[in-house]
Design a protein around this motif. Structure first.
Motif, PDB file in Angstrom:
ATOM      1  N   SER A 317       0.819  -1.214   0.000  1.00 12.81           N
ATOM      2  CA  SER A 317       0.000   0.000   0.000  1.00 12.81           C
ATOM      3  C   SER A 317       0.856   1.269   0.000  1.00 12.81           C
ATOM      4  O   SER A 317       0.336   2.370  -0.127  1.00 12.81           O
ATOM      5  CB  SER A 317      -0.968   0.009   1.189  1.00 12.81           C
ATOM      6  OG  SER A 317      -0.272  -0.030   2.413  1.00 12.81           O
ATOM      7  N   SER A 318       2.193   1.102   0.125  1.00 10.29           N
ATOM      8  CA  SER A 318       3.068   2.282   0.017  1.00 10.29           C
ATOM      9  C   SER A 318       2.913   2.894  -1.372  1.00 10.29           C
ATOM     10  O   SER A 318       2.953   2.190  -2.372  1.00 10.29           O
ATOM     11  CB  SER A 318       4.529   1.866   0.249  1.00 10.29           C
ATOM     12  OG  SER A 318       5.356   2.979  -0.001  1.00 10.29           O
ATOM     13  N   ASN A 319       2.690   4.200  -1.404  1.00  8.84           N
ATOM     14  CA  ASN A 319       2.331   4.827  -2.686  1.00  8.84           C
ATOM     15  C   ASN A 319       2.812   6.263  -2.760  1.00  8.84           C
ATOM     16  O   ASN A 319       2.208   7.162  -2.190  1.00  8.84           O
ATOM     17  CB  ASN A 319       0.801   4.760  -2.844  1.00  8.84           C
ATOM     18  CG  ASN A 319       0.325   5.470  -4.090  1.00  8.84           C
ATOM     19  OD1 ASN A 319       1.131   5.752  -4.989  1.00  8.84           O
ATOM     20  ND2 ASN A 319      -0.960   5.758  -4.145  1.00  8.84           N
ATOM     21  N   MET A 320       3.902   6.463  -3.491  1.00  6.62           N
ATOM     22  CA  MET A 320       4.451   7.810  -3.625  1.00  6.62           C
ATOM     23  C   MET A 320       3.556   8.723  -4.472  1.00  6.62           C
ATOM     24  O   MET A 320       3.696   9.926  -4.460  1.00  6.62           O
ATOM     25  CB  MET A 320       5.858   7.693  -4.255  1.00  6.62           C
ATOM     26  CG  MET A 320       6.677   8.939  -4.186  1.00  6.62           C
ATOM     27  SD  MET A 320       6.917   9.532  -2.503  1.00  6.62           S
ATOM     28  CE  MET A 320       8.249   8.492  -1.992  1.00  6.62           C
ATOM     29  N   MET A 321       2.589   8.128  -5.181  1.00  2.00           N
ATOM     30  CA  MET A 321       1.712   8.925  -6.047  1.00  2.00           C
ATOM     31  C   MET A 321       0.455   9.383  -5.298  1.00  2.00           C
ATOM     32  O   MET A 321      -0.436   9.968  -5.899  1.00  2.00           O
ATOM     33  CB  MET A 321       1.260   8.088  -7.267  1.00  2.00           C
ATOM     34  CG  MET A 321       2.385   7.548  -8.122  1.00  2.00           C
ATOM     35  SD  MET A 321       3.440   8.864  -8.717  1.00  2.00           S
ATOM     36  CE  MET A 321       2.366   9.576  -9.940  1.00  2.00           C
ATOM     37  N   LEU A 322       0.377   9.102  -4.000  1.00  7.87           N
ATOM     38  CA  LEU A 322      -0.890   9.384  -3.305  1.00  7.87           C
ATOM     39  C   LEU A 322      -1.224  10.871  -3.360  1.00  7.87           C
ATOM     40  O   LEU A 322      -0.344  11.720  -3.427  1.00  7.87           O
ATOM     41  CB  LEU A 322      -0.858   8.854  -1.872  1.00  7.87           C
ATOM     42  CG  LEU A 322      -0.149   9.596  -0.756  1.00  7.87           C
ATOM     43  CD1 LEU A 322      -1.116  10.495  -0.031  1.00  7.87           C
ATOM     44  CD2 LEU A 322       0.417   8.583   0.218  1.00  7.87           C
ATOM     45  N   ASN A 323      -2.529  11.120  -3.321  1.00 12.10           N
ATOM     46  CA  ASN A 323      -3.007  12.490  -3.482  1.00 12.10           C
ATOM     47  C   ASN A 323      -4.129  12.742  -2.471  1.00 12.10           C
ATOM     48  O   ASN A 323      -4.702  11.794  -1.949  1.00 12.10           O
ATOM     49  CB  ASN A 323      -3.543  12.650  -4.916  1.00 12.10           C
ATOM     50  CG  ASN A 323      -3.515  14.096  -5.354  1.00 12.10           C
ATOM     51  OD1 ASN A 323      -3.301  15.012  -4.550  1.00 12.10           O
ATOM     52  ND2 ASN A 323      -3.742  14.321  -6.628  1.00 12.10           N
ATOM     53  N   GLY A 324      -4.453  13.986  -2.211  1.00 10.33           N
ATOM     54  CA  GLY A 324      -5.543  14.288  -1.279  1.00 10.33           C
ATOM     55  C   GLY A 324      -6.880  13.892  -1.891  1.00 10.33           C
ATOM     56  O   GLY A 324      -7.094  14.036  -3.088  1.00 10.33           O
ATOM     57  N   ASN A 325      -7.773  13.364  -1.043  1.00  9.70           N
ATOM     58  CA  ASN A 325      -9.119  12.999  -1.506  1.00  9.70           C
ATOM     59  C   ASN A 325     -10.107  13.448  -0.439  1.00  9.70           C
ATOM     60  O   ASN A 325     -10.251  12.797   0.597  1.00  9.70           O
ATOM     61  CB  ASN A 325      -9.176  11.479  -1.740  1.00  9.70           C
ATOM     62  CG  ASN A 325     -10.537  11.041  -2.233  1.00  9.70           C
ATOM     63  OD1 ASN A 325     -11.501  11.811  -2.215  1.00  9.70           O
ATOM     64  ND2 ASN A 325     -10.629   9.799  -2.678  1.00  9.70           N
ATOM     65  N   SER A 326     -10.781  14.579  -0.703  1.00 12.07           N
ATOM     66  CA  SER A 326     -11.632  15.178   0.324  1.00 12.07           C
ATOM     67  C   SER A 326     -12.840  14.303   0.646  1.00 12.07           C
ATOM     68  O   SER A 326     -13.496  14.496   1.654  1.00 12.07           O
ATOM     69  CB  SER A 326     -12.079  16.569  -0.099  1.00 12.07           C
ATOM     70  OG  SER A 326     -12.809  16.475  -1.294  1.00 12.07           O
ATOM     71  N   ARG A 327     -13.154  13.321  -0.225  1.00  8.04           N
ATOM     72  CA  ARG A 327     -14.325  12.461   0.001  1.00  8.04           C
ATOM     73  C   ARG A 327     -13.949  10.985   0.074  1.00  8.04           C
ATOM     74  O   ARG A 327     -14.733  10.119  -0.300  1.00  8.04           O
ATOM     75  CB  ARG A 327     -15.336  12.655  -1.137  1.00  8.04           C
ATOM     76  CG  ARG A 327     -15.891  14.044  -1.153  1.00  8.04           C
ATOM     77  CD  ARG A 327     -16.913  14.245  -2.244  1.00  8.04           C
ATOM     78  NE  ARG A 327     -17.553  15.534  -2.081  1.00  8.04           N
ATOM     79  CZ  ARG A 327     -18.611  15.738  -1.311  1.00  8.04           C
ATOM     80  NH1 ARG A 327     -19.167  14.750  -0.673  1.00  8.04           N
ATOM     81  NH2 ARG A 327     -19.123  16.939  -1.185  1.00  8.04           N
ATOM     82  N   LEU A 328     -12.758  10.713   0.542  1.00 10.45           N
ATOM     83  CA  LEU A 328     -12.281   9.326   0.621  1.00 10.45           C
ATOM     84  C   LEU A 328     -13.259   8.434   1.382  1.00 10.45           C
ATOM     85  O   LEU A 328     -13.783   8.835   2.423  1.00 10.45           O
ATOM     86  CB  LEU A 328     -10.918   9.329   1.332  1.00 10.45           C
ATOM     87  CG  LEU A 328     -10.104   8.050   1.317  1.00 10.45           C
ATOM     88  CD1 LEU A 328      -9.663   7.698  -0.094  1.00 10.45           C
ATOM     89  CD2 LEU A 328      -8.853   8.215   2.196  1.00 10.45           C
ATOM     90  N   ASN A 329     -13.518   7.239   0.844  1.00  9.84           N
ATOM     91  CA  ASN A 329     -14.459   6.288   1.442  1.00  9.84           C
ATOM     92  C   ASN A 329     -13.722   5.345   2.402  1.00  9.84           C
ATOM     93  O   ASN A 329     -12.713   4.762   2.040  1.00  9.84           O
ATOM     94  CB  ASN A 329     -15.111   5.500   0.291  1.00  9.84           C
ATOM     95  CG  ASN A 329     -16.224   4.592   0.790  1.00  9.84           C
ATOM     96  OD1 ASN A 329     -16.258   4.217   1.967  1.00  9.84           O
ATOM     97  ND2 ASN A 329     -17.119   4.235  -0.105  1.00  9.84           N
TER      98      ASN A 329
END
Ligand code: KG4
Ligand code: ZN
Length: 331
Positions: A317-329
């Motif tokens: 699950s390590s992910n350097m591409m992660l981004n903000g998600n204001s509505r993450l489920n």
């Protein structure tokens, strides 16, 4: 394993160092409450700017207090969402910069998973476990069958419980954030108004607080117009009794139906003294846990603990591409 947690989803910039998913070596929280108080609530643009101003200092302080350096960190866990997108992005970009520079794995954590795992700091989670999540943005009952496994049994159909607290406090001219103020005054007042308890006996596990909130606000308005005398503390107590009756009743029902081994309460409203008392009084056959006060409201220690379990369960699950998600489920 040393995990560095980073949390900037709303109006607190926080960085924490946690050992082996349990031992909090440092948990620095830079709160912006004083700044937003003047506006009666969080102003997203101001929140983002304040995160930018403070975040580097918070990183430094967290490392210093834990007596470690970035070379000692094995994993970075940062809140990915939900939250204010501008605020989230400050923490995420700071965390990604450190991760990239030092080649440290990084995982994005759901803010509510963090609130739930705040309980794991002082108490070992046992499954199946029922989490009552009560914060400024969420009111949910979550069933967990194992670590990092979340099933939503029900949620609010309108206002979150913390939001209702804050709105009522505003009408009563109490300072922001209103939850702790209403909680304190409730301890001095009486349940004089016996407000309605919406959805308390509905067959599902959903909640609704907006009708109750309007009821309280309308009554306050009418009393003011008629120049009738009333005690603010009685308003607070009556509101708190209605809210906690609903929360505790539904939690107890769900706990019995799903035969859970423990109940945990999570989120800012878990600090509420009336809720803590009623939970313990009404539910005696299933252990009920609350996070320590300092881990109820937003902090990075809870994000580090949840991130640790997420990474243990799924190292990819390590992910350097992660981004903000204001509505993450969460599910
Ligand atoms: O979890 P949190 O810090 O932020 C969110 O993720 O929303 O929760 C903040 C909320 C606010 O609405 C605040 O008024 C409420 O938690 N709160 C309380 C108490 N302490 C904080 N509400 C009722 N009683 C309290 N003692
Ligand atoms: Zn929160």
């Amino acid at each position: 394993m040393l995990v560095m947690g980073v949390e900037t989803s709303c109006d607190e910039s926080s960085v924490s160092i946690v050992k082996d998913g349990k031992l909090v070596l440092s948990n620095i929280v830079l709160s912006q409450i004083d700044i937003h108080q003047a506006y009666g609530g969080v102003v997203p643009e101001i929140a983002s700017r304040e995160h930018v101003k403070g975040i580097t200092r918070v990183f430094d302080q967290a490392l210093k207090k834990a007596n470690v350096t970035l070379d000692d960190i094995d994993l970075i866990a940062v809140t990915e969402g939900p939250g204010l997108i501008g605020s989230l992005l400050i923490g995420i970009n700071a965390a990604k910069t450190v991760a990239l520079d030092r080649q440290i794995p990084i995982v994005g954590v759901h803010h509510i998973a963090g609130h739930i795992y705040a309980n794991h700091i002082s108490n070992e989670l046992e499954f199946p476990c029922l989490a009552l999540v009560v914060s400024g943005g969420h009111t949910e009952l979550i069933l967990m069958k194992e670590h990092m496994d979340f099933r939503k049994l029900g949620e609010t159909q309108d206002d979150a419980v913390g939001e209702a607290y804050d709105k009522i406090a505003r009408v009563l001219h109490l300072p922001y954030p209103g939850g702790p103020q209403v909680d304190y005054l409730a301890s001095l007042g009486m349940d004089k108004y016996h407000f309605p308890r919406p959805l308390i006996d509905s067959p599902d596990y959903n909640f609704s607080f907006s009708g109750l909130k309007s009821h309280v606000i309308n009554l306050h308005h009418n009393l003011m117009q008629r120049a009738e005398e009333f005690e603010v503390a009685d308003f607070c107590r009556s509101f708190q009794e209605a809210v906690t009756d609903i929360l505790v009743h539904k939690t107890k029902k769900a706990a019995k139906e799903y035969q859970v081994k423990q109940i945990i309460v999570a989120g800012g409203v878990a600090a509420n003294k009336g809720l803590r008392k009623k939970m313990k009084e009404w539910i005696q056959d299933i252990p009920v846990f609350f996070p320590a006060m300092e881990y109820c409201t937003d902090n990075a220690a809870m994000i580090a603990v949840a991130g640790y379990h997420q990474y243990q369960k799924n190292p990819t699950s390590s992910n350097m591409m992660l981004n903000g998600n204001s509505r993450l489920n969460l599910e």
